[in-house]
Scaffold this motif. Structure first.
Motif, short mmCIF file in Angstrom:
data_model
loop_
_atom_site.label_atom_id
_atom_site.label_comp_id
_atom_site.label_asym_id
_atom_site.label_seq_id
_atom_site.Cartn_x
_atom_site.Cartn_y
_atom_site.Cartn_z
N GLU A 1 0.82 -1.21 0.00
CA GLU A 1 0.00 0.00 0.00
C GLU A 1 0.85 1.26 0.00
OE1 GLU A 1 -2.37 -0.69 3.53
OE2 GLU A 1 -4.19 -0.75 2.31
N ARG A 2 2.03 1.14 0.59
CA ARG A 2 2.88 2.31 0.71
C ARG A 2 4.35 1.99 0.46
NH1 ARG A 2 1.94 3.59 7.00
NH2 ARG A 2 3.77 4.88 6.70
N GLU B 1 5.09 3.89 -5.19
CA GLU B 1 5.21 4.87 -4.12
C GLU B 1 6.04 4.28 -2.99
OE1 GLU B 1 1.60 7.84 -3.78
OE2 GLU B 1 1.13 5.88 -2.95
N TYR C 1 6.72 5.15 1.01
CA TYR C 1 6.80 5.78 2.34
C TYR C 1 6.50 4.72 3.39
CZ TYR C 1 1.66 6.53 1.85
OH TYR C 1 0.30 6.37 1.66
N PRO C 2 7.31 3.64 3.38
CA PRO C 2 7.06 2.53 4.31
C PRO C 2 7.22 2.97 5.76
CG PRO C 2 9.19 2.24 3.24
CD PRO C 2 8.55 3.42 2.60
N GLU C 3 6.62 2.19 6.67
CA GLU C 3 6.72 2.48 8.11
C GLU C 3 8.18 2.61 8.51
OE1 GLU C 3 4.82 -0.04 10.96
OE2 GLU C 3 2.91 0.03 9.88
N VAL D 1 6.79 7.41 -8.16
CA VAL D 1 5.88 8.55 -8.29
C VAL D 1 5.87 9.42 -7.03
CG1 VAL D 1 4.37 7.65 -10.09
CG2 VAL D 1 3.91 7.05 -7.71
N TYR D 2 6.21 8.79 -5.90
CA TYR D 2 6.35 9.56 -4.66
C TYR D 2 7.23 8.77 -3.70
CZ TYR D 2 5.56 11.07 0.10
OH TYR D 2 5.77 11.45 1.40
N PHE D 3 8.12 9.46 -2.99
CA PHE D 3 8.85 8.81 -1.90
C PHE D 3 9.11 9.84 -0.80
CE2 PHE D 3 11.84 10.07 -5.21
CZ PHE D 3 12.78 10.82 -4.53
N ASN D 4 9.10 9.37 0.44
CA ASN D 4 9.33 10.29 1.56
C ASN D 4 10.84 10.44 1.82
OD1 ASN D 4 9.93 7.83 2.76
ND2 ASN D 4 8.76 8.22 4.61
N SER E 1 12.76 9.49 4.26
CA SER E 1 13.50 8.29 4.70
C SER E 1 13.81 7.38 3.51
CB SER E 1 12.68 7.48 5.72
OG SER E 1 12.17 8.31 6.72
N GLU F 1 1.52 4.71 12.54
CA GLU F 1 1.80 4.69 11.11
C GLU F 1 0.54 4.34 10.32
OE1 GLU F 1 4.24 5.33 8.99
OE2 GLU F 1 5.73 6.03 10.43
N LYS G 1 0.49 16.35 -4.67
CA LYS G 1 1.65 15.59 -4.20
C LYS G 1 2.49 16.38 -3.21
CE LYS G 1 3.71 12.67 -7.14
NZ LYS G 1 4.24 12.15 -8.42
N GLU H 1 5.65 13.91 6.02
CA GLU H 1 6.85 14.26 6.81
C GLU H 1 6.45 14.83 8.18
OE1 GLU H 1 9.75 13.31 5.82
OE2 GLU H 1 9.26 12.91 3.73
#
Lengths: 130, 187
Positions: A14-15, A33, A35-37, A68-71, A73, B32, B57, B65
């Motif tokens: 999911e993420r 995408e 942005y894993p925990e 397409v998206y990453f945080n 971390s 989370e 986005k 964040e």
């Protein structure tokens, strides 16, 4: 006769991104995408597998990234992957990386341009998707 | 009688939130999975009225964040019960709209030491233009994480990069070396 390593395959979550690393074929795909925990835990096995495979001489490696998206971390984890790829390329391994982005996606294009500046040995290309 | 007063009290609570432009708000311990669910809700809500993908986005990125900072750095923590769980951090999350612009407010309790570090870091980031932020992000990306940081320095730079106005922050003294830290970012 050399033993072919088992490909590392992680289905998209999911993420978290879909990952496929086939050292035998010399391909690495990461898409979706991210942005894993726990980014360190998610990317850890990928970093290990890359390090292991790129330590010895082998076929050229073709890397395709379609994020397409990453945080932030995950950005850190990507940077770790890139450092492994670049140092393997510096030791003579042939490595090509394509950073795919949607032509309307300003953020991913900018990230691609920034990452590109860190490569001297590996061939890093920023590629707009058709 | 009783039920009317009950409704009145919470209608007042709801109106107060609406008055602040909130389209989504959460107060309490954040996990989370709450981040994920609120994030999904936010995207649906925003895509509904904003067709600019880049804008959506950027908002989502600031949201992720900021919420991860609440989970990780709130001084009020609930430890994991088993190795599969991640710790919970208590705080406040408000995503809203003011003068046609989206904003994300996150707030949580921090220690005096965190306050001093954050104040210096955020003051520096608030004064930087987009090119300076891009450069400092690239530099931080290559450095090992700072002491006591799980990558927050990079997260705050990401937040500042995506904001459309200078980031706003404030600290309220809660006594006994505790502070209520609040960060507001327009996207």
């Amino acid at each position: 006769m050399t033993r072919q390593p088992t490909p590392l395959a992680i289905a998209a979550g999911e993420r978290s991104p879909r990952v496929l690393f086939d050292a035998g074929k010399g391909t690495l795909h990461i898409s979706g995408e991210s942005y894993p925990e726990d980014a360190a835990a998610f990317f850890g096995p990928i970093l290990c597998a890359l390090q292991e495979q790129l330590n010895e001489a082998g076929p050229p490696l073709q890397v395709d990234l379609e994020l397409v998206y990453f945080n932030s971390s995950s950005a850190k984890a990507l940077m770790n992957i890139f450092q492994i790829l670049e140092s393997a390329a510096a030791r003579g391994r042939q490595i090509a990386i394509n950073w795919h982005y949607h032509p309307d996606d300003d953020t991913m294009e900018e990230f691609g341009q920034d990452f590109a500046e860190d490569f001297k040995h590996a061939d890093f290309r920023v590629v707009p998707r058709e | 009688m009783m039920s009317q007063r009950l409704a009145e009290a919470y209608y007042g609570f709801k109106c107060d939130q609406d008055g602040k432009g909130a389209i989504l708000s959460y107060s309490g311990f954040v996990s989370e999975s709450i981040l994920f669910s609120l994030g999904e809700t936010l995207r649906r809500r925003v895509e509904h009225e904003d067709s600019d993908q880049n804008h959506t986005k950027r908002l989502f990125s600031v949201f992720v964040e900021q919420v991860q900072n609440v989970i990780r750095y709130s001084a009020e923590q609930l430890p994991p019960r088993n190795p599969q769980e991640t710790p919970l951090g208590s705080g406040l999350i408000v995503v809203g709209m003011e003068e046609q612009a989206f904003f994300v407010v996150c707030a949580n309790t921090i220690t005096l030491q965190q306050k001093e570090q954050l104040e210096a870091r955020l003051t520096a980031l608030a004064a930087m233009d987009k090119d300076a932020l891009r450069a400092v992000y690239r530099k931080k990306l290559k450095e090992p994480p700072e002491e006591g940081s799980l990558g927050a320095s990079l997260g705050l730079i990401e937040v500042a990069r995506r904001s459309s106005r200078p980031i706003e922050f404030d600290f309220l003294d809660l006594q006994e070396e505790r502070f209520f830290f609040c960060l507001k970012v327009f996207v």
